[in-house]
Structure formats: structure tokens, C-alpha cells
Design a protein around this motif. Structure first.
Motif, short mmCIF file in Angstrom:
data_model
loop_
_atom_site.label_atom_id
_atom_site.label_comp_id
_atom_site.label_asym_id
_atom_site.label_seq_id
_atom_site.Cartn_x
_atom_site.Cartn_y
_atom_site.Cartn_z
N ALA A 64 33.42 -21.59 27.12
CA ALA A 64 32.41 -21.14 26.15
C ALA A 64 33.03 -20.79 24.80
N GLY A 65 34.35 -20.58 24.78
CA GLY A 65 35.03 -20.31 23.51
C GLY A 65 34.65 -18.99 22.88
N LEU A 66 34.45 -17.96 23.69
CA LEU A 66 33.97 -16.68 23.19
C LEU A 66 35.00 -15.98 22.32
N ARG A 67 34.54 -15.44 21.23
CA ARG A 67 35.41 -14.65 20.36
C ARG A 67 35.86 -13.38 21.06
N TYR A 68 34.98 -12.83 21.88
CA TYR A 68 35.30 -11.62 22.65
C TYR A 68 35.06 -11.93 24.13
#
Length: 248
Positions: A64-68
Motif C-alpha cells: 500500500a506504500g503507507l507513509r505511516y
């Protein structure tokens, strides 16, 4: 469950049933003594399925490439102080908005936790085994610019970002999009309209969107595909970066 011969193990691996094999080998014979075959098999399958689900969820979160990546709706700080509606957050956590193909807007001042909430919502979707993706608006624009130089690049770009069941666009309207970006956004949101959920994280109130989108027909069309089926969440003006720094 002991006594599995090497050939049976080989066949299970060949069939891609490694999780099942591991669950069989992990079963403690002393704890299942007296259970019939069906009950022991049920326990093995339950354990294998649990491992399979965990691995699938972890894979969805990673991609998902989540920043957090550690964001969690269950650990949102200072709900009352920030003016967040606890019932709205709890309702979002059920992911029922995805079934209704609703959008979500997290709007508030810089540092108010919009990105964290967007990532937490995407992660929650992943935990429901729903495909989600996070991207900043500047990165989306850069990906579009690169796609234009490749054969079928624009079509592949639109197909990719239209396919995510949940798409989080952070820093929405941070810059004024030019005509080319507005055309891309219109096509992307048209493809996602009433089939998927888009989450927008922005510091700009809805009243400012039309002007930032150029105030023309593209602005009208883009707004029309967002505002009518959207959950709006005001994240307030409490600076969560300062709060996190003080509490380190």
C-alpha cells in the motif's frame, strides 16, 4: 500431528500448501490426544488459515506504500481535543463506507494528523483484506508526467490507480493543478466513481476546491464526482507534530 512421511510433505509443498504443512507439524500431539481426525484436521486448517490471512494482510499493507505503516485508527490521540467525532472514526473503522463506494475527506490545518488518519484508514482496509494504496498528490502528478513518455503509459496509469479499492491522495490540491493534471484527475475520478472509495487529505476547505481546480468546467466535473457521496472529517487545528515531539 507426527508421522508425516517425506513424500507427503513434498506433495503438500508442490501444491503450495506450505502453511498447512507448517500447521500440521506444529500441532502438539499431547494437546489433541483423544480428538478424532475431523477435529484435529479442523484445528490444523484453522491454524493454517490464520497464518495465511496474516501473511496476506501484511502483504497488502506493505504494497500500500503507507507513509505511516504503524498508523492505527484504534490509537488516534486526543480525539476530544481535536474535535474529532469518535462515532465517525469508529464507523470508518468498520470499512462500511467502502461497500457503499463513499469517499472520505480529512481536512484540517497543517500538522493536524490528516496523513496519519489517511494511512490508518488505508491500513484498516488492508486488514479487511481490501486493496488500498497511498500516494501524495505531487507524486501522483510526477507519475502521470512519466507515464506520458511511455507507450500506452497514460492508459496503464489510469488503469492502475482506478483499480485500487481504496486510494488515499495526500496533500490534495497543495498546488494548483494545470489543465493536463485536471484532465487526468477527471478521468481517474470518473473511472473510480461509484465503484471505489477515494480518501483525500487536504488543508483546504471544500469552499476553496473549485477555485484551486481552475474554476472552469473541469473543476465543475471533478467536484461533481466527489462531493455528493463523501464523508467529511474536520481534523481541527491541533498540531499533532508538536504534540508528538513534546511526548517523546
Amino acid at each position: 500431528m507426527s508421522g508425516i512421511d517425506l513424500e507427503t510433505k513434498r506433495k503438500l509443498r508442490e501444491m503450495g500448501a506450505v502453511a498447512l504443512l507448517e500447521a500440521i507439524e506444529a500441532q502438539d500431539d499431547t494437546l489433541v490426544l483423544g480428538l478424532g481426525f475431523a477435529d484435529r484436521l479442523r484445528l490444523v486448517v484453522d491454524e493454517a488459515h490464520s497464518g495465511f490471512t496474516h501473511a496476506k494482510v501484511e502483504g497488502l499493507i506493505r504494497r500500500a506504500g503507507l507513509r505511516y505503516p504503524g498508523a492505527d485508527l484504534r490509537r488516534v490521540d486526543l480525539i476530544a481535543e481535536r474535535g474529532l467525532d469518535r462515532n465517525v472514526i469508529a464507523q470508518l473503522a468498520t470499512c462500511s463506507f467502502i461497500e457503499r463506494h463513499q469517499n472520505v475527506v480529512f481536512q484540517g490545518f497543517t500538522g493536524s494528523g490528516k496523513s496519519y488518519l489517511g494511512c490508518a484508514l488505508a491500513k484498516q482496509a488492508c486488514q479487511h483484506r481490501i486493496r488500498a494504496h497511498y500516494i501524495r498528490m505531487p507524486d501522483l502528478e510526477e507519475a502521470w508526467a512519466q507515464a506520458k513518455d511511455k507507450p500506452q503509459g497514460q492508459t496503464k496509469f489510469l488503469n492502475k490507480y482506478a483499480a485500487f479499492t481504496v486510494l488515499v491522495i495526500d496533500e490534495w490540491l497543495l498546488d494548483h493543478p494545470d489543465e493536463g493534471i485536471r484532465s487526468m484527475l477527471l478521468e481517474l475520478l470518473e473511472r473510480r466513481y461509484d465503484t471505489a472509495s477515494t480518501v483525500f487529505c487536504t488543508q483546504y476547505a471544500k469552499k476553496d476546491w473549485h477555485q484551486r481546480l481552475g474554476s472552469g468546467v473541469h473543476a465543475d466535473a471533478i467536484m461533481d464526482r466527489i462531493v455528493h457521496n463523501t464523508i467529511w472529517v474536520d481534523t481541527g487545528n491541533h498540531n499533532m507534530r508538536e504534540h508528538a515531539a513534546v511526548n517523546q
